[in-house]
Design an enzyme around this catalytic site. Structure first.
Site, PDB file in Angstrom:
ATOM      1  CB  THR A  61      -1.088  -0.090   1.219  1.00  0.00           C
ATOM      2  OG1 THR A  61      -0.181   0.131   2.419  1.00  0.00           O
ATOM      3  CG2 THR A  61      -1.764  -1.241   1.137  1.00  0.00           C
ATOM      4  CG  ASP A  62       5.043   3.243   1.356  1.00  0.00           C
ATOM      5  OD1 ASP A  62       4.928   4.219   1.932  1.00  0.00           O
ATOM      6  OD2 ASP A  62       6.079   3.235   0.606  1.00  0.00           O
ATOM      7  NE  ARG A 102       7.170  29.341   5.468  1.00  0.00           N
ATOM      8  CZ  ARG A 102       7.308  29.033   6.419  1.00  0.00           C
ATOM      9  NH1 ARG A 102       7.452  27.817   7.270  1.00  0.00           N
ATOM     10  NH2 ARG A 102       7.158  30.112   7.488  1.00  0.00           N
ATOM     11  CB  VAL A 106       3.514  32.487  10.934  1.00  0.00           C
ATOM     12  CG1 VAL A 106       2.010  32.703  11.431  1.00  0.00           C
ATOM     13  CG2 VAL A 106       3.559  31.382   9.677  1.00  0.00           C
ATOM     14  CG  ASN A 147       2.638  27.301  10.927  1.00  0.00           C
ATOM     15  OD1 ASN A 147       2.382  28.512  10.717  1.00  0.00           O
ATOM     16  ND2 ASN A 147       3.901  27.150  11.515  1.00  0.00           N
TER      17      ASN A 147
END
Length: 279
Positions: free
Chosen positions: A55-56, A173, A215, A242
């Site tokens: 599944t990975d 980012r 931030v 965040n």
């Protein structure tokens, strides 16, 4: 005892795609469940995994297809993803994909859609906190879990490091948060609803239109602008967790990731809080 039915797959595969068209960017955040049916019965009945991929690996395929198709809408993206599984695995008879989308609406500044800033569609719960005594009343208005982000124009550099530091500096980012904000009234505005809307507009304008070195700095500047714009408030408090979008490392598949595909995660998260007042 016969094995009547079986399938397996990967759930909650979360992905954020950023598609760039010049200065304009589009974002698509999905949570997917991918389930395969086919020749997998012996894995259940005999412990024979010869036909079963991990599944990975299925999660990796979702990430790769996302990187290769940043601009596709959700429906055709799911079609392309299903076709990839069918093409890769002859033992698969059917692929079932469920994709839930987190909707981000483009933020407008002065009526003009902003190229890379967004607010979440299901957004914000206004609140009021009031304390009344025989000598007076104090009141705050605010918003709970108001969620917004920008897909670029944010960084985190020049910070203190020690032997436990692993995060790498960046000047590009995603910056996203689910803000709880409140402001204390020191005067009575002509219209509370209109003034609350003005405060939110000022906060979002500062966030969207200026580079964010952190931030922390963004919150302070947002608070400054709100106080300057609305003389009827004496202070503003903001608590901003965040919402992390972690760039996926696709180098094992011969792909770069030019800030195009991210893993959305909310836990654990940074928690940034401040109060800005008039001094």
């Amino acid at each position: 005892m016969p094995l009547i039915k079986n399938r397996y797959g990967k759930g909650r595969v979360r992905i954020m795609r950023v598609h760039r068209d010049g200065d304009k960017q589009e974002v698509s955040q999905l949570s997917l469940k991918v389930m395969l049916e086919g020749d997998f019965g012996r894995a259940f009945t005999d412990g024979d995994n010869a036909t079963s991929t991990s599944t990975d690996t299925m999660k990796n395929i979702v990430n790769v297809v996302a990187r290769e198709n940043t601009g596709l809408q959700t429906e055709p993206f799911c079609e392309v993803l299903a076709r990839r599984f069918l093409d890769l695995y002859p033992q698969v008879v059917s692929v079932s994909i469920t994709a839930h989308e987190t909707k981000w609406a483009r933020l407008s500044i002065d009526g003009v859609p902003h190229p890379h800033s967004f607010i979440r569609d299901d957004n914000g719960k206004p609140f009021v906190e009031l304390v009344a005594t025989r000598s007076g009343v104090t009141m705050r208005s605010g918003l709970d879990t108001f969620t917004f982000m920008k897909s670029t124009q944010s960084g985190w550099e020049g910070y203190y490091t020690d032997q436990y530091s692993t995060i790498q500096p960046t000047n590009d980012r995603i910056c996203a948060t689910s803000m709880v904000a409140s402001w204390a009234w020191s005067g009575k505005p002509i219209d509370y609803a209109a003034t609350n809307a003005k405060i939110l507009d000022v906060l979002l304008r500062e966030f969207a239109t200026t580079y964010s070195p952190s931030v922390q700095n963004s919150l302070y500047r947002m608070g400054e602008k709100a106080l300057a714009a609305v003389p009827e408030i004496s202070e503003i408090s903001m608590a901003c967790p965040n919402l992390h979008f972690i760039p996926l490392n696709l180098s094992a598949f011969g792909l770069d990731n030019n800030n195009d595909v991210f893993l959305p995660t909310e836990e654990p998260h940074g928690q940034i809080e401040c109060t800005v007042g008039r001094g």
